[in-house]
Design a protein around this motif. Structure first.
Motif, PDB file in Angstrom:
ATOM      1  N   LEU A 140       0.822  -1.202   0.000  1.00 11.45           N
ATOM      2  CA  LEU A 140       0.000   0.000   0.000  1.00 11.45           C
ATOM      3  C   LEU A 140       0.857   1.254   0.000  1.00 11.45           C
ATOM      4  O   LEU A 140       0.489   2.269  -0.594  1.00 11.45           O
ATOM      5  N   ARG A 141       1.997   1.187   0.633  1.00  9.66           N
ATOM      6  CA  ARG A 141       2.917   2.329   0.648  1.00  9.66           C
ATOM      7  C   ARG A 141       3.520   2.574  -0.733  1.00  9.66           C
ATOM      8  O   ARG A 141       3.597   3.703  -1.203  1.00  9.66           O
ATOM      9  N   ASP A 142       3.946   1.498  -1.382  1.00  8.91           N
ATOM     10  CA  ASP A 142       4.639   1.627  -2.666  1.00  8.91           C
ATOM     11  C   ASP A 142       3.689   1.844  -3.840  1.00  8.91           C
ATOM     12  O   ASP A 142       4.051   2.520  -4.814  1.00  8.91           O
ATOM     13  N   PHE A 143       2.510   1.237  -3.763  1.00  2.00           N
ATOM     14  CA  PHE A 143       1.608   1.249  -4.918  1.00  2.00           C
ATOM     15  C   PHE A 143       0.233   1.838  -4.586  1.00  2.00           C
ATOM     16  O   PHE A 143      -0.746   1.559  -5.268  1.00  2.00           O
ATOM     17  N   GLY A 144       0.170   2.660  -3.552  1.00  2.00           N
ATOM     18  CA  GLY A 144      -1.103   3.216  -3.104  1.00  2.00           C
ATOM     19  C   GLY A 144      -1.828   4.037  -4.149  1.00  2.00           C
ATOM     20  O   GLY A 144      -3.052   4.202  -4.067  1.00  2.00           O
ATOM     21  N   ARG A 145      -1.114   4.555  -5.126  1.00  2.00           N
ATOM     22  CA  ARG A 145      -1.768   5.305  -6.211  1.00  2.00           C
ATOM     23  C   ARG A 145      -2.648   4.409  -7.059  1.00  2.00           C
ATOM     24  O   ARG A 145      -3.596   4.879  -7.705  1.00  2.00           O
ATOM     25  N   PHE A 146      -2.305   3.112  -7.076  1.00  2.00           N
ATOM     26  CA  PHE A 146      -2.987   2.180  -7.967  1.00  2.00           C
ATOM     27  C   PHE A 146      -3.753   1.079  -7.240  1.00  2.00           C
ATOM     28  O   PHE A 146      -4.636   0.443  -7.817  1.00  2.00           O
ATOM     29  N   LEU A 147      -3.397   0.833  -5.999  1.00  2.00           N
ATOM     30  CA  LEU A 147      -3.851  -0.370  -5.290  1.00  2.00           C
ATOM     31  C   LEU A 147      -4.522  -0.006  -3.978  1.00  2.00           C
ATOM     32  O   LEU A 147      -4.017   0.829  -3.221  1.00  2.00           O
ATOM     33  N   SER A 148      -5.656  -0.648  -3.700  1.00  6.26           N
ATOM     34  CA  SER A 148      -6.330  -0.472  -2.412  1.00  6.26           C
ATOM     35  C   SER A 148      -6.292  -1.789  -1.638  1.00  6.26           C
ATOM     36  O   SER A 148      -6.112  -2.868  -2.221  1.00  6.26           O
ATOM     37  N   LYS A 149      -6.468  -1.689  -0.342  1.00  7.21           N
ATOM     38  CA  LYS A 149      -6.437  -2.866   0.527  1.00  7.21           C
ATOM     39  C   LYS A 149      -7.464  -3.901   0.102  1.00  7.21           C
ATOM     40  O   LYS A 149      -7.229  -5.108   0.200  1.00  7.21           O
ATOM     41  N   GLU A 150      -8.616  -3.430  -0.387  1.00  5.04           N
ATOM     42  CA  GLU A 150      -9.701  -4.321  -0.779  1.00  5.04           C
ATOM     43  C   GLU A 150      -9.350  -5.161  -2.000  1.00  5.04           C
ATOM     44  O   GLU A 150     -10.023  -6.150  -2.292  1.00  5.04           O
ATOM     45  N   HIS A 151      -8.296  -4.789  -2.718  1.00  2.00           N
ATOM     46  CA  HIS A 151      -7.908  -5.501  -3.928  1.00  2.00           C
ATOM     47  C   HIS A 151      -6.666  -6.377  -3.705  1.00  2.00           C
ATOM     48  O   HIS A 151      -5.965  -6.706  -4.657  1.00  2.00           O
ATOM     49  N   ILE A 152      -6.407  -6.737  -2.448  1.00  2.00           N
ATOM     50  CA  ILE A 152      -5.276  -7.610  -2.104  1.00  2.00           C
ATOM     51  C   ILE A 152      -5.809  -8.921  -1.529  1.00  2.00           C
ATOM     52  O   ILE A 152      -6.612  -8.918  -0.594  1.00  2.00           O
ATOM     53  N   VAL A 153      -5.356 -10.032  -2.086  1.00  2.00           N
ATOM     54  CA  VAL A 153      -5.665 -11.361  -1.560  1.00  2.00           C
ATOM     55  C   VAL A 153      -4.418 -11.899  -0.876  1.00  2.00           C
ATOM     56  O   VAL A 153      -3.335 -11.906  -1.470  1.00  2.00           O
ATOM     57  N   THR A 154      -4.551 -12.331   0.378  1.00  2.00           N
ATOM     58  CA  THR A 154      -3.423 -12.885   1.120  1.00  2.00           C
ATOM     59  C   THR A 154      -3.675 -14.351   1.456  1.00  2.00           C
ATOM     60  O   THR A 154      -4.732 -14.909   1.139  1.00  2.00           O
ATOM     61  N   ALA A 155      -2.703 -14.947   2.131  1.00  2.00           N
ATOM     62  CA  ALA A 155      -2.808 -16.354   2.516  1.00  2.00           C
ATOM     63  C   ALA A 155      -4.027 -16.617   3.394  1.00  2.00           C
ATOM     64  O   ALA A 155      -4.557 -17.729   3.422  1.00  2.00           O
ATOM     65  N   TYR A 156      -4.469 -15.599   4.110  1.00  2.00           N
ATOM     66  CA  TYR A 156      -5.548 -15.798   5.071  1.00  2.00           C
ATOM     67  C   TYR A 156      -6.934 -15.544   4.482  1.00  2.00           C
ATOM     68  O   TYR A 156      -7.938 -15.613   5.187  1.00  2.00           O
ATOM     69  N   ASP A 157      -6.985 -15.272   3.179  1.00  2.00           N
ATOM     70  CA  ASP A 157      -8.274 -15.090   2.511  1.00  2.00           C
ATOM     71  C   ASP A 157      -8.821 -16.387   1.925  1.00  2.00           C
ATOM     72  O   ASP A 157      -9.972 -16.418   1.466  1.00  2.00           O
ATOM     73  N   VAL A 158      -8.005 -17.440   1.913  1.00  4.17           N
ATOM     74  CA  VAL A 158      -8.419 -18.712   1.310  1.00  4.17           C
ATOM     75  C   VAL A 158      -7.993 -19.874   2.197  1.00  4.17           C
ATOM     76  O   VAL A 158      -7.021 -19.765   2.953  1.00  4.17           O
ATOM     77  N   ASP A 159      -8.721 -20.973   2.089  1.00  3.66           N
ATOM     78  CA  ASP A 159      -8.345 -22.185   2.823  1.00  3.66           C
ATOM     79  C   ASP A 159      -7.318 -23.005   2.040  1.00  3.66           C
ATOM     80  O   ASP A 159      -6.528 -23.733   2.637  1.00  3.66           O
ATOM     81  N   ARG A 160      -7.362 -22.878   0.722  1.00  5.47           N
ATOM     82  CA  ARG A 160      -6.412 -23.597  -0.128  1.00  5.47           C
ATOM     83  C   ARG A 160      -5.616 -22.570  -0.932  1.00  5.47           C
ATOM     84  O   ARG A 160      -6.197 -21.772  -1.664  1.00  5.47           O
ATOM     85  N   GLY A 161      -4.295 -22.606  -0.768  1.00  7.44           N
ATOM     86  CA  GLY A 161      -3.458 -21.658  -1.482  1.00  7.44           C
ATOM     87  C   GLY A 161      -3.056 -22.173  -2.853  1.00  7.44           C
ATOM     88  O   GLY A 161      -3.536 -23.200  -3.329  1.00  7.44           O
ATOM     89  N   LYS A 162      -2.184 -21.431  -3.520  1.00  6.16           N
ATOM     90  CA  LYS A 162      -1.628 -21.863  -4.797  1.00  6.16           C
ATOM     91  C   LYS A 162      -0.936 -23.212  -4.593  1.00  6.16           C
ATOM     92  O   LYS A 162      -0.319 -23.422  -3.549  1.00  6.16           O
ATOM     93  N   PRO A 163      -1.068 -24.181  -5.503  1.00  7.46           N
ATOM     94  CA  PRO A 163      -1.483 -24.103  -6.899  1.00  7.46           C
ATOM     95  C   PRO A 163      -2.986 -24.249  -7.148  1.00  7.46           C
ATOM     96  O   PRO A 163      -3.399 -24.318  -8.300  1.00  7.46           O
TER      97      PRO A 163
END
Length: 239
Positions: A140-163
């Motif tokens: 958010l610090r580096d890309f705040g002009r383009f990116l909002s918190k609501e548009h970030i998916v992290t490890a804790y948003d899903v039960d099954r990660g990549k792949p």
């Protein structure tokens, strides 16, 4: 070349005009040149728990949730099914080591790509296997002009990660409940590429690591570049 690959993708899925509304970026190895630091942190932290992990292992499993990677290697080397809590404890050690290292730089071309996408009203989204709060804050610090918190998916948003496709399917939801053909994925790791491709999204590989391009193609990448600057040129030509 990019337009040709997109046309093949459209033909395969029986679609017409390609008009993406969002790009879903992986974080480590795509936005930041951070994988060398992660590889060191993985090796040092796992050694403390009697687990052998090489730099090649770190690159090969990049993109997966850290706790999933840890449980995999513990099962493989010790034959034990450890709990999520125990895996999290081990991951916390890895996180601590990583954050003692210098801050990884942003790859050349990243901000230019984001500027171009924003100019064409294409939203910027991040889908990462990380759940580290300091890294999310840095996004958010580096890309705040383009990116909002609501548009970030992290490890804790899903039960099954990549792949698994789950992280990128969640990315589509956070980008505005988009359909797969309304977005593009930018990934650098085989597990991440597999995740994006299995979600039926047009998936671009940027091979910033030591793995051969063919590894990314085998995982499902529709096209592979070596640098973000190359992707910037290709997207400019496309638009």
């Amino acid at each position: 070349m990019l337009k040709e690959k997109i046309n093949l993708y459209l033909e395969k899925h029986g679609l017409g005009h390609f008009c993406p509304k969002a790009v879903l970026f992986d974080m480590d190895g795509v936005l930041y040149d951070s994988m060398p630091h992660h590889a060191i942190a993985w090796q040092e932290s796992m050694a403390r728990f009697g687990i052998t992990m090489t730099a090649q292992d770190a690159y090969a499993t990049e993109g997966a949730r850290g706790i999933d990677t840890i449980r995999h290697f513990v099962k493989l080397q010790k034959g034990e099914d450890i709990s999520l809590a125990d895996a999290q404890t081990m991951y916390d050690v890895k996180t601590h080591i990583f954050h003692t290292m210098p801050e990884a730089p942003i790859f050349d071309g990243v901000l230019d790509v984001m500027e171009l996408l924003a100019h064409h009203d294409i939203t910027i989204n991040v889908v990462t296997g990380s759940g580290q709060r300091p890294l999310i804050d840095r996004l958010l610090r580096d890309f705040g002009r383009f990116l909002s918190k609501e548009h970030i998916v992290t490890a804790y948003d899903v039960d099954r990660g990549k792949p698994y496709p789950d992280p990128y399917l969640m990315g589509l939801r956070k980008a505005g409940d988009l359909l797969p053909w309304e977005a593009m994925v930018v990934e650098n790791a085989p597990l991440g590429v597999q995740s994006g491709a299995s979600a039926d999204i047009f998936t671009i590989g940027v091979n910033s690591g030591p793995l051969p391009d063919q590894v990314l193609y085998d995982a499902g990448a529709h096209i592979v570049y070596q640098k973000m600057t190359e992707l910037r040129v290709a997207l400019n030509d496309l638009f």
